[in-house]
Enzyme design. Sequence first.
Site, PDB file in Angstrom:
ATOM      1  N   LYS A  52      40.840  46.991  30.308  1.00  0.00           N
ATOM      2  CA  LYS A  52      39.753  46.574  29.420  1.00  0.00           C
ATOM      3  C   LYS A  52      39.658  47.448  28.180  1.00  0.00           C
ATOM      4  O   LYS A  52      39.665  47.194  26.830  1.00  0.00           O
ATOM      5  CB  LYS A  52      38.267  46.248  29.917  1.00  0.00           C
ATOM      6  N   GLN A  96      31.769  45.810  36.132  1.00  0.00           N
ATOM      7  CA  GLN A  96      32.851  45.214  36.886  1.00  0.00           C
ATOM      8  C   GLN A  96      32.361  45.020  38.150  1.00  0.00           C
ATOM      9  O   GLN A  96      31.698  45.715  38.964  1.00  0.00           O
ATOM     10  CB  GLN A  96      34.033  46.406  36.754  1.00  0.00           C
ATOM     11  N   ASP A 119      30.484  39.002  29.601  1.00  0.00           N
ATOM     12  CA  ASP A 119      31.030  38.402  30.471  1.00  0.00           C
ATOM     13  C   ASP A 119      30.445  37.012  30.827  1.00  0.00           C
ATOM     14  O   ASP A 119      31.089  36.044  31.368  1.00  0.00           O
ATOM     15  CB  ASP A 119      30.757  38.905  31.883  1.00  0.00           C
TER      16      ASP A 119
HETATM   17  N1  GUN Z   1      35.875  40.970  38.573  1.00  0.00           N
HETATM   18  C1  GUN Z   1      36.496  39.914  38.534  1.00  0.00           C
HETATM   19  N2  GUN Z   1      36.835  39.302  37.437  1.00  0.00           N
HETATM   20  C2  GUN Z   1      35.805  39.746  36.842  1.00  0.00           C
HETATM   21  C3  GUN Z   1      35.316  39.579  35.392  1.00  0.00           C
HETATM   22  O1  GUN Z   1      35.783  38.683  34.716  1.00  0.00           O
HETATM   23  N3  GUN Z   1      34.331  40.453  35.010  1.00  0.00           N
HETATM   24  C4  GUN Z   1      33.644  41.283  35.848  1.00  0.00           C
HETATM   25  N4  GUN Z   1      32.738  41.931  35.072  1.00  0.00           N
HETATM   26  N5  GUN Z   1      34.065  41.533  36.728  1.00  0.00           N
HETATM   27  C5  GUN Z   1      35.163  41.087  37.356  1.00  0.00           C
END
Ligand code: GUN
Length: 291
Positions: A52, A96, A119
């Site tokens: 990211k 996350q 998100d």
């Molecule tokens: N863990 C697995 N997929 C995601 C996601 O799309 N966003 C976040 N924040 N955590 C995750």
Amino acid sequence: MAIIIDGKQVAADVKARVAKEAERLAELGITPGLAVIIVGDDPASKIYVRNKAKACEEVGFYSEVITKPEKTTQRELLEIIDSLNKRADIDGILVQLPLPKHINEKAVIGAISPKKDVDAFSPFNVGKLMIGDGVFLPCTPAGVMELIKSTGVEVSGKNCVVIGRSNIVGKPMAMLLLQQSGTVTICHSKTENLAEVCSKADILVSAVGRPNFVTADMVKEGAVVIDVGINHNEEGKMCGDVEFDEVEPKAGFITPVPGGVGPMTIAMLMDNTLKAAILNAKSAAKKSGKK
Ligand code: GUN
């Protein structure tokens, strides 16, 4: 023989568009900023977070990774979010997942300002999506919609089947397909006659998390098959939910794993962060205009 959907290419196209927009914003003195918080040592999460941050660099965003140890308390985490909510240089905040068990995920996600919730996991943004007013669309389902668009197949009127009912993928996925006038069925572990239901799908999206779950008998001839699964087989090799070798000859379009949905999630996160930066700049301009 199916056409293989090239997720890397579609993601590169999205990121190129975002990078171009970011250049335009830079001329106005605006740099979109994303903060990513990671708690603990989950190896997969570490890779996602690194990717990211790397994507932010590629498109010209500022990014900040906040790494906290497993023992971090919920209160500490909420304090970090509170200070990021107030910072003008941070447009998007992402925590996350998964979080360590002693932390209440819902409380943490709910603490992120809806304006910075890139998100789209907070109840506010989930509600907005539900009524068709979503500003930020959840990244993975939004990425799947881009992949479907790239095939040229219209969703309107089609039988769409989503396997999996998670808050992150299954439920919002169904909502986005419905918004494009698909006839949507959500299947899950209690679904009876799963193979029969799936075999009626013109568009089949699997988000189960089990290798070789979708077999050829579950797929309609010529269907669009989208594999959201990220699993590892007995040899430790990454694979999706779909038994690719047997489904591919039957499908019309299919996503590979890796190189299908995976790259899209991060590309859509960049798109959401760009949107957040534009909205935050507009609201800052409005506020300063009032003074
Ligand atoms: N863990 C697995 N997929 C995601 C996601 O799309 N966003 C976040 N924040 N955590 C995750």
